[in-house]
Design a protein around this motif. Sequence first.
Motif, PDB file in Angstrom:
ATOM      1  N   PRO A  30       5.417  -3.162  -0.170  1.00 47.48           N
ATOM      2  CA  PRO A  30       3.709  -2.186  -1.396  1.00 47.48           C
ATOM      3  C   PRO A  30       3.175  -1.323  -0.628  1.00 47.48           C
ATOM      4  CG  PRO A  30       4.010  -3.752   0.754  1.00 47.48           C
ATOM      5  CD  PRO A  30       5.293  -3.188   1.309  1.00 47.48           C
ATOM      6  N   ASP A  31       3.486  -0.816   0.588  1.00 48.86           N
ATOM      7  CA  ASP A  31       2.386   0.362   0.943  1.00 48.86           C
ATOM      8  C   ASP A  31       2.656   1.382   0.020  1.00 48.86           C
ATOM      9  OD1 ASP A  31       2.654  -1.231   2.944  1.00 48.86           O
ATOM     10  OD2 ASP A  31       4.081  -0.287   4.398  1.00 48.86           O
ATOM     11  N   ALA A  32       1.625   2.284  -0.554  1.00 48.02           N
ATOM     12  CA  ALA A  32       1.590   3.276  -1.542  1.00 48.02           C
ATOM     13  C   ALA A  32       2.402   4.403  -1.054  1.00 48.02           C
ATOM     14  CB  ALA A  32       0.371   3.797  -1.263  1.00 48.02           C
ATOM     15  N   LEU A  54       8.692  -3.771  -5.045  1.00 41.59           N
ATOM     16  CA  LEU A  54       8.495  -4.505  -4.136  1.00 41.59           C
ATOM     17  C   LEU A  54       9.573  -4.248  -3.324  1.00 41.59           C
ATOM     18  CD1 LEU A  54       6.043  -5.420  -3.068  1.00 41.59           C
ATOM     19  CD2 LEU A  54       6.298  -7.462  -3.675  1.00 41.59           C
TER      20      LEU A  54
END
Lengths: 322, 242, 413, 287
Positions: free
Chosen positions: D116-118, D111
Motif C-alpha cells: 500500500p505504500d506510495a 496491492l
Amino acid sequence: MTARNLLLGLLAVLIAAPAVIGAYPLAVLILVLHYAYLGIAWNVMMGFAGLLSLGHALYVGLGAYVAAALYASFGLPALLGAIPAAIVATLAGLGIGALGFRFRVNGVYFALLTIAFAEFTRILFDHMGWTGGSSGFFLPVEHGQLNPIALRGPPVLFYYVALVMTAGAFVLARSLMRSRLGYAWLAIREDPDSAAASGVDVFRARMAAVAVSSALTSLGGVFYAFYYNNMYPEQIFSMARSIEIILAPIIGGLGTLFGPVLGSFVLTLLGEGTTGLLEHFGWAAPGAKQVIYGLALLVIVMVQPAGLWPWLAKRLRIGRDG
Amino acid sequence: MAEALLTATGLSKSFRGLKAVNGVSFSVGQGEILAMIGPNGAGKTTCFNLIAGAMRPDAGEVRLAGQSVTGLRADQICRAGIGRTFQLVKPFAGLSVLDNVTVGALNAARHVAEAKERARAVLDLLDLGRKIDEPASSLTLPDRKRLEVARALATGPKLLLLDEVMAGLRPTECDRLVEILAGLNRRDGLTILLIEHVMRAVMKLAQRILVLHHGEQIAEGSPEAVVRDPAVLDSYLGEEAL
Amino acid sequence: MTYRLRSSRRALLQGAAAAGLAAGLPLGAARAQGPALKIGVILPRSGYLAQAGQSCQRGVDIAPQVLSDLGHRVEVVSVDFESNVDLARTQAEKLIADGANVLVGAFDSGGTSAIAQVCEQKAVPLVINVAAAPQITEQGFKYVFRNFPTSVMLVRNGLSLMKEMFKATNVTPKSGIFIHANDTFGQANRGAIDRLFPTLDMPFKLVDAIAYDPRAQDLSVEVTKCKASGADFVIVTTRAGDAIRLIREMVKQRYEPKGIVSPGSPGMYDQEFYDGLGGYSDYTITNLPWPNFNAPITKRLGEAFAKRFPQARFGVDAFNVGFTFEAMLVAADAAKRAGSRDSRAIAEALRSTDIADHVMTGGTISFDAKGQNNNIASATVQNLKKTPTVVLPREAAQAKPVFPMPGWRGRQA
Amino acid sequence: MTVYLDIVASGVLTGLVYGLMALGLSVIFGVVRVVNFAHGELTVAAMYMAWVMAGSLGVDPILTLPLIAAALFAIGYALQRHLVEPFIGRPEHEQFMLLLAVSIIVLNGLLLVFGPDARHVAVDYAYDSFELGPMLLDTVRVYAAAAAMVLALGLYLFFRFTDLGTAIRACADNLLGAQVVGLDVRRLYALTFGLGCALVGASGTLMVLMRDATPILAVQLTLLAFIVVIIGGLGSMAGALVGGVLIGVSEALAGFLLMPSLKSLFSYGLLILVLLLRPEGLMGRRA
C-alpha cells in the motif's frame, strides 16, 4: 420440485437458523439478507424497468440519516422514523427520475447521472454540520435492551428484521411483477416504443419504478443506521456501496425474483469462504482475497451473463421467474 | 360513406428540410377498411406515426370520432382507441407470447386476470393459441407478425392501424390473415387503416384506397378505379416508362 | 508471510519457556502452565486504509515474542476487515467465535465502533490500539478500552507543545493557518482546535482554517490559499499521502512558513514521506505520542522489529507499532492479573490496569470509567536528517528543536 | 490580484493534466462505446510500471514513456480481443460488470505486488517552477500539459488524416455501415482499445511525476476521467482537454473562493448539468 415449496423450505430453514448457528454465521447471514433485500429493491428499477442505477447508495444514506436524526433528536423509534426516511428518499428518486426522463437521459448516461447525484450528496453531507459532517453521526447505543419497534436489541433481532424485510420485499416484488404496473415495467424494459403503442404511459411507469426502488432501498438504510449505530458520508454514500448493491442481482439473475437472493448468498459465501481458505493455507496476504473475488466475478459474467438463478432454475426444472 | 371515425386534415412533417408528408388529408368511415398504398418513401409510415402519436405533426390535425388527438403521446392515442403495429415488428422479446399480448390487453381491462383472458381469446383468433408460453424471441417471422396484430387488437381499438403486416408472409398465411381481419371488420365493425404492398391482400380487404407519392395524395377511390389511374402507374413505374 | 500465527501450541510453549530461562527473567510465581491468552487482532490490511493497517500489523507480528520475554504467553489470530464496516462486524464475530478472549483493533473509527458493539454484546473486551473519534468512548460501552488519545487530547497536547517550542527557541510566529483533510480525523481535529485554541491563549493568531478533499488530484489551490493568507505558521492534519503533496506544493510555490506542525495526524513520519521528499522532509514537526526510546521495553521491541523487518525502519513505524503492541501488552497484563482467560475476568482486570513501564511517552496506562486512558502524553517529533527525532519534552529529547525551519533552497530532493 | 492569476493558471495546468488523463477513455468510450470502468486502475498500473522502469534503468520516466505506452497498447489489444469483444453490443450492465471485475483484479493485484505504500519517482526538476511574469508555473505540470496537447493534436491528426483513423471513426459513427463496407471491425476495435490504453500508459508515466503511485488512487481517477470525457464531449480529442480545463479552473476558483473540500461538488454539479442539457458534451457531435 416446484418453486413454491423450494422457497417455503428455504424460509423455514432461515427461520430456524438462529437456534442452531453461532454468532459469526448469524452475522454473515444478516449481511446476506441485508444485501439480498437491497438487491431486490435495486432490481425493481433495473431488472424490471431497465434503468441502470449506479448510485443507489444515495437512498441507503438518506434513509439512514433521516431515521437516525429523528431518533437521536426526537426519540422517534425506527419503525416510525422509516416513514419520513422513505418519503425523503422517494422524493430524491423522483427528482432524479423526472430530470433524467424529461431530458431523455438513458442507458450509460443515466447510470452516470445517478453516480453524479450520489457523489454530490456525499460531499454535501460531508459539509453538513448538524449531521456531524465527515466525522460521522453516532447513535446512542442502548445496552441489553430489547425494543423491536425502535430496532434496539441483540443481533438476532436484526437477523429476524432483515429476514422479514427480505421476505416482504420478495413478496412485494412478486406481486408487483404480476400486477398491471409490473407488466408495464417488463414491456418498457423490452421495448419502450412498443410499450407506449400498447397504451403504457412510459414516463409514469418509470417514475413508479424509481419511487418503489428508492423507497425500499431507504428502508435498508434505516436498518443499516440502527444495526451499526454510526454513519459516515464517506462510507454510506460511497461508490463502493452502490457497486456492492448491484453485484448480487446481476450475478444472481437480473429481472428474476430469486436472483438477488441467490446472488447475495453466493457472493457473501464466496467472500467469507475465500478468506477462510486463504488463511487456512497461510496465503492471506492483503489483496489476495479480492483478486480471487474479482476472478470469480469475471468468470461468472463471461460464462453466465444472464445470472446464476436462470441457469440453476433450468437445472432444477423450475419456472424461470419462480 | 359512413360518418368519419378518423379525419386527418393537412398533415405535414419534414425532416431537416425533406418534406416526408405534405398536407395529406383523408378520413376513414366507421367500419370501413381503407388501404394506403404508394412506392417506398412515399411517406406512408410517417403518416401512420403522426396519427399514432409516435411523431408530432409539424402542421395539420387528427380527429378520432370527432375528438382532436393531434400531438398526443402514443399511449394516450392508444387509450383513445387506436391500436397500431410497427413495420419492423417490435415484440417484447424476453416475455412470453401470452405476456406480450397481455400488455396490450391491460389497456382495455380492469385487472390482470381479465387482461389474460382477453389476450388468450385474441391469440386463439390469430392461430397462436398453442404457443402462448413460448418466449416471443423464439417465434418465426409470420408468427411475430401475428403477435404484433394480436397485441394491437388486444388493446381494444376502435381503429386498427396495420403497417405492412402481410410483408414476408406466404400466400396461404396472407389469405388466412386477410380472412381474420375481414371477419373482425364484418363481425365487430372494426375500422382498419392499412399500409400494404401485397396487392393480393389490398384488393381483397380494402373498400377504398388512398395513394401517396412524395408525401402527397395523388389518388383516392375504389380499388378497381385506383389501380387503373395513370397518375398511380406513373408513381410506381416512373414517368419515362410510358 | 503467514498472518495466522496459529502455530501449534506446543511450539509456542517451548519458545516461551526457553526465552524465560535464557534471559534469566523472573517469570514471577510459577503460574499454572494454562493455555496461552488468545488475542484476536482486527485491522484494515487492504482497502483504502491498507497503509496504516499493515503498519499496525507489523506490531502484531513481533508482539508474541516480545510479550513472552515479559512472561506473557499469547496466541494471536489476525483478520483483515478490508477498511469495510460490514466486514468489521462479521470478522469480529468470527474472532470471538474462534475463541478469542480479547480483541485488539481497528484504526478506522467506523469499523472500531461496529466492533465495539459486537464486543459489548459478547462481553469480550476490545482494547483499541488506534482510533481517535471521541464518540467511541462516549457510548457507555463497558467492554471497550482505548489506549489512544482522543482528538481533543491530541490537539490540547499538540498546542501546548507548540507553546513550549516557541519558549525553547524564543521564536514566536505572528499568524497561523490550519489546513486539514475533510475526513473523520481532520474534522475531529478541526472541532478540537475551534474549541481549544481560544482557551489556551496561544501567542499567535489563527487566521483561517482550510478543509481539503483527500480525494483531490492536486493541492496547489490549497497551498496558494495558505500563502495568500500571509500566515507564517502552518498547522496540518493530513492523511498519509497528502502531506507529501502539501510540502511539494509549498516548495514549488516558494511558500516558506516558520514551521509546519501536525497536532498528531499521520503523514509526516511515514517512510513514504522521507522517500517522497528527501531533504525537503526535514524540520517538519508532528506533536504526537511517541515511543520513549530510553525504556527497556521499547529497546526490546525495536530489536524484535529490526530482526523481523530488516528493510523497514522502527523509528518510522514506531507510532502504529508502539500503540498496537501496547494494546496487546495491556490485554496480556490484564489476563495475567486475572489469572484466567475468561473474557469477563479479563475485562474486570482491565479496569484496574496500571502499567508503569510501557512503550509510548506518558504516565502509567490506566483507564477511566469510560475506558479511556487519559495519561497519554505527546512529544514533539521533528524530522532531522530524514529521521523522526524527539526534540521535546526536554527529558525525552534526542536533539534540540530547530525553529524556525530553514528555507527550501539549498536542500536537494 | 496576481493570486487570481496564479489560481486560474494552476487551474488550466491541472485541467490539461485531467485532459491528458482522460484522453484514453475518450478514445475507448467514444469509439468502442464500452464503459471502461477499469480506466483508473490501468492508469495506476502504468504509474507502477513507470516507477519500476525509472527505478531499474535509473532514468527520467518521460524517457520510458514510449515503452510503457507500447506495453499498455498490447494489454489493451489483448483485453479487447479476448475479454471485451464478446461484450460489444451487449447491455451496459454486463459490460460494466466485466470491466468492474477487471478493475478489482488489477487494483488488488497491485496491492499484493507493491503493497500500500506510495511509490515515488525522483526527478531533479520535480521542485522547479517556471516564472511567467508574476505567476509561478509548476514545471512538472507544464511538461504534462504540453504532453497532453501534443498527444491530443497527434490523435486529432491520426483520426483525421490516416486511413486507420478514418476507419476507426467510421466504426464509431455507424458500426453497421462500417461492417457493410468490409471493415474488419474486430481488428479496428482491438486497435482502438490498444490505442486508448497506450494513452493511459503515456498519462500514467507523466502522472507518476505529480502523484506517487498508490492503489487507492485508482477509483478517483476513473470517476474523474468520466466527468472530463462527458463534459468535454465523447470521442472528441479537443473535448477531453476543454472539459479538463473547464473542470480544473472551476475547481480551482471554487476551492480558492469557497472551501477546497467543495471542489468536486462543482465538478459533479457540472456533470449533472451537462448530462441533462447537452449529453453530447461541449465539443461532441449530437450522438
